[in-house]
Design an enzyme around this catalytic site. Sequence first.
Site, mmCIF file in Angstrom:
data_model
loop_
_atom_site.group_PDB
_atom_site.id
_atom_site.type_symbol
_atom_site.label_atom_id
_atom_site.label_comp_id
_atom_site.label_asym_id
_atom_site.label_seq_id
_atom_site.Cartn_x
_atom_site.Cartn_y
_atom_site.Cartn_z
ATOM 1 N N LYS A 58 36.844 38.125 54.374
ATOM 2 C CA LYS A 58 37.427 37.279 53.335
ATOM 3 C C LYS A 58 38.874 36.919 53.640
ATOM 4 C CE LYS A 58 34.737 39.910 50.019
ATOM 5 N NZ LYS A 58 34.846 40.730 48.813
ATOM 6 N N ARG A 154 47.330 36.056 39.418
ATOM 7 C CA ARG A 154 47.508 37.490 39.187
ATOM 8 C C ARG A 154 48.322 38.200 40.263
ATOM 9 N NH1 ARG A 154 42.160 40.058 36.856
ATOM 10 N NH2 ARG A 154 43.598 41.801 36.756
ATOM 11 N N ARG A 307 27.522 48.863 39.778
ATOM 12 C CA ARG A 307 27.651 47.427 39.562
ATOM 13 C C ARG A 307 26.478 46.884 38.760
ATOM 14 N NH1 ARG A 307 30.979 45.240 43.596
ATOM 15 N NH2 ARG A 307 31.026 43.424 42.250
#
Length: 319
Positions: A58, A154, A307
């Site tokens: 990523k 953020r 999750r």
Amino acid sequence: MPELPEVETVRIGLSELLPGRIFSAVTHDTDKSFPNAPADVNAFLIGSSVTAVRRRAKVLLIELSSNYSLVIHLKMTGQLVFVGKANEGNEERRVKNVEKRPSSSFGVLHSNPDEVRFGAGHPNDSLVNKLPDKSTRVEFTFTDGGKLFFNDQRKFGWVKLLPTTEVPNIDFMKKVGPEPLAAEFTSSEFAGRFERRKNTTIKAAILDQTVVAGVGNIYADESLWGAKIHPSTLVKDISKAQFSRLFTELQYVLNLAIQKGGSSNHTYVNAEGKKGSYMDFARVFRREGLPCPRCGARLVKLRVAGRGTHICPKEQKLA
Ligand SMILES: [Zn+2]
């Protein structure tokens, strides 16, 4: 959080717009977003041109003619937006390449004779707003007046300037598993990566970034559904044929998400101001209570590996 397909969407767009452009200035607000020594920035960023835009897991890598790279992690809310002129000779070619694709496959894109704008990553209004705005952390300017904005509400993301040869040595790069879409990555190598997690559930293992790179919760659920494997199945109980099917399904969902411009479950706003959803392709993720698109059974939500996990209870059974 932007996942592999979203970051790949950023890479595809920027790789058609940035190469050849020369950095002339950079400003940033918090040092956390841009933790680089001013002397390095002056020596190795300013005056350098972009030679390539790559991705590993990523992480986005903008390679420079100075043999340094901008290493960018979007984390939770990061996005990159390019705004620039489209009036140079080779610019026309770039714009044409970009225009061939529908804007939905690119996050946000629009171009006219005077300006090209491309943005992707965290989907919010900053993709289309006038920039800089209050989420802008780093603003790069190119010698032709073009701008690249790193926006991050953020502030968990960052842009680091590093020698290109040092990039493979940073801790994250050393630990991260192979790229699931790499041409040379085979089904048997994929199965082999799971040896290290034999006694955990397949869901936990596929989310482990040291097993394979860049697989998040959506792609785990979608590919396990595709392969008809219950996410709580222990890795050691999964057959070779199942791994092979899982590999095919994982590549399929990642490629599909890249085609759609990512999977973020937020709505995005495209250049025409229309809202859309990147999640249109999901067959099981966040579809509990709806019929399974394959067999019609009611999809259910479980908790696996800590999750939220979505399955077809009829076709994904625990052995
Ligand atoms: Zn089903």
